[in-house]
Design a protein around this motif. Structure first.
Motif, PDB file in Angstrom:
ATOM      1  N   THR A  79       0.243   3.240  -6.582  1.00 55.68           N
ATOM      2  CA  THR A  79       0.912   2.594  -5.453  1.00 55.68           C
ATOM      3  C   THR A  79       0.071   2.848  -4.211  1.00 55.68           C
ATOM      4  OG1 THR A  79       3.026   2.284  -4.314  1.00 55.68           O
ATOM      5  CG2 THR A  79       2.405   4.546  -4.867  1.00 55.68           C
ATOM      6  N   SER A  80       0.353   2.111  -3.167  1.00 56.36           N
ATOM      7  CA  SER A  80      -0.411   2.295  -1.938  1.00 56.36           C
ATOM      8  C   SER A  80       0.487   2.101  -0.739  1.00 56.36           C
ATOM      9  CB  SER A  80      -1.578   1.294  -1.880  1.00 56.36           C
ATOM     10  OG  SER A  80      -1.076  -0.014  -1.771  1.00 56.36           O
ATOM     11  N   SER A  81      -0.007   2.568   0.392  1.00 56.55           N
ATOM     12  CA  SER A  81       0.708   2.370   1.659  1.00 56.55           C
ATOM     13  C   SER A  81      -0.320   2.122   2.751  1.00 56.55           C
ATOM     14  CB  SER A  81       1.572   3.586   1.997  1.00 56.55           C
ATOM     15  OG  SER A  81       0.762   4.715   2.188  1.00 56.55           O
ATOM     16  N   GLU A  85      -2.218  -6.321   5.746  1.00 53.52           N
ATOM     17  CA  GLU A  85      -1.638  -7.512   5.126  1.00 53.52           C
ATOM     18  C   GLU A  85      -2.739  -8.548   4.918  1.00 53.52           C
ATOM     19  OE1 GLU A  85       2.334 -10.176   5.429  1.00 53.52           O
ATOM     20  OE2 GLU A  85       2.170  -8.229   6.393  1.00 53.52           O
ATOM     21  N   ARG A  91      -4.918 -11.368  -2.742  1.00 56.74           N
ATOM     22  CA  ARG A  91      -4.081 -10.250  -3.190  1.00 56.74           C
ATOM     23  C   ARG A  91      -4.970  -9.052  -3.488  1.00 56.74           C
ATOM     24  NH1 ARG A  91       0.269 -12.196  -6.601  1.00 56.74           N
ATOM     25  NH2 ARG A  91       0.815 -10.095  -7.190  1.00 56.74           N
ATOM     26  N   TYR A  92      -4.374  -7.874  -3.415  1.00 55.90           N
ATOM     27  CA  TYR A  92      -5.058  -6.670  -3.856  1.00 55.90           C
ATOM     28  C   TYR A  92      -4.917  -6.594  -5.374  1.00 55.90           C
ATOM     29  CZ  TYR A  92      -5.057  -5.156   1.016  1.00 55.90           C
ATOM     30  OH  TYR A  92      -5.256  -5.073   2.368  1.00 55.90           O
ATOM     31  N   LEU A 108      -1.172  -5.999  -6.898  1.00 60.29           N
ATOM     32  CA  LEU A 108      -0.230  -5.240  -6.082  1.00 60.29           C
ATOM     33  C   LEU A 108       0.772  -6.179  -5.424  1.00 60.29           C
ATOM     34  CD1 LEU A 108      -2.423  -3.131  -6.631  1.00 60.29           C
ATOM     35  CD2 LEU A 108      -2.137  -2.344  -4.297  1.00 60.29           C
ATOM     36  N   GLU A 109       2.022  -5.766  -5.441  1.00 60.04           N
ATOM     37  CA  GLU A 109       3.114  -6.499  -4.795  1.00 60.04           C
ATOM     38  C   GLU A 109       3.557  -5.699  -3.582  1.00 60.04           C
ATOM     39  OE1 GLU A 109       4.487  -9.402  -5.696  1.00 60.04           O
ATOM     40  OE2 GLU A 109       3.270  -9.629  -7.502  1.00 60.04           O
ATOM     41  N   ARG A 110       3.515  -6.298  -2.416  1.00 58.31           N
ATOM     42  CA  ARG A 110       3.958  -5.617  -1.189  1.00 58.31           C
ATOM     43  C   ARG A 110       5.474  -5.585  -1.120  1.00 58.31           C
ATOM     44  NH1 ARG A 110       0.078  -4.701   2.794  1.00 58.31           N
ATOM     45  NH2 ARG A 110       1.674  -4.515   4.363  1.00 58.31           N
ATOM     46  N   THR A 111       5.980  -4.488  -0.622  1.00 59.72           N
ATOM     47  CA  THR A 111       7.403  -4.357  -0.352  1.00 59.72           C
ATOM     48  C   THR A 111       7.558  -4.156   1.154  1.00 59.72           C
ATOM     49  OG1 THR A 111       7.354  -1.964  -0.667  1.00 59.72           O
ATOM     50  CG2 THR A 111       7.829  -3.294  -2.615  1.00 59.72           C
ATOM     51  N   GLY A 114       5.138  -2.079   4.135  1.00 60.81           N
ATOM     52  CA  GLY A 114       3.720  -1.949   3.817  1.00 60.81           C
ATOM     53  C   GLY A 114       3.400  -1.101   2.609  1.00 60.81           C
ATOM     54  N   THR A 116       3.281  -0.716  -1.546  1.00 55.54           N
ATOM     55  CA  THR A 116       3.230  -1.617  -2.690  1.00 55.54           C
ATOM     56  C   THR A 116       4.095  -1.075  -3.816  1.00 55.54           C
ATOM     57  OG1 THR A 116       1.216  -0.563  -3.526  1.00 55.54           O
ATOM     58  CG2 THR A 116       0.944  -2.505  -2.133  1.00 55.54           C
TER      59      THR A 116
END
Length: 156
Positions: A79-81, A85, A91-92, A108-111, A114, A116
């Motif tokens: 996961t990442s933070s 954007e 996409r990442y 990666l899906e953003r939530t 910021g 993922t």
């Protein structure tokens, strides 16, 4: 009287169609919930594994990637933070890397905020690194850009 019969038949037909539609929606929701429960159990198993090792690595444009690996379970969670954007067309993408090159591990899906959503992947025995690149929104079979994050996988 024939007219009224047709009207009643039409109402019954609409009611049957609506009931079928609700049945399909309910079935899909149950299936999605079952898949979510399995995914949650897999994520928890990796995070709670006795051999789990955590690696944090900064990304060059900003932000941080966090990786938890359990070699005993043959799984990893990423996961990442704080990643910048991207435009909708990009996409990442996460990659597992070894002697045979890179293979896709997930988009990666953003939530909100910021962060993922966790990506669950199965590194091979020879995979020794992960990379994060910026790819087309649909993903790529091979990396097309220079990695913005590169981290060694723990070898536990």
């Amino acid at each position: 009287m024939v007219k009224g019969g047709r009207g009643a038949a039409g109402v019954v037909a609409v009611a049957v169609a609506v009931a079928c539609a609700f049945g399909v929606v309910a079935y899909a929701a149950r299936r999605d919930l079952a898949e979510l429960r399995v995914r949650q159990a897999d994520l928890t198993a990796v995070l709670a594994a006795p051999d789990a090792e955590t690696v944090r690595e900064p990304a060059t444009p900003g932000g941080t990637g966090t990786l938890v690996v359990s070699r005993a379970r043959g799984r990893m969670v990423f996961t990442s933070s704080g990643l910048p954007e991207l435009p909708r067309s990009r996409r990442y993408e996460l990659w597992l890397m070894g002697p045979d090159g890179a293979r896709p591990a997930g988009l990666l899906e953003r939530t909100p905020g910021g962060i993922t959503a966790p990506v669950l992947a199965a590194p091979g025995r020879a995979d020794d690194r992960i990379a994060l690149t910026i790819e087309p929104a649909t993903g790529s079979p091979r990396p097309t850009t220079t990695p913005i994050l590169l981290a060694a996988l723990p070898s536990t």
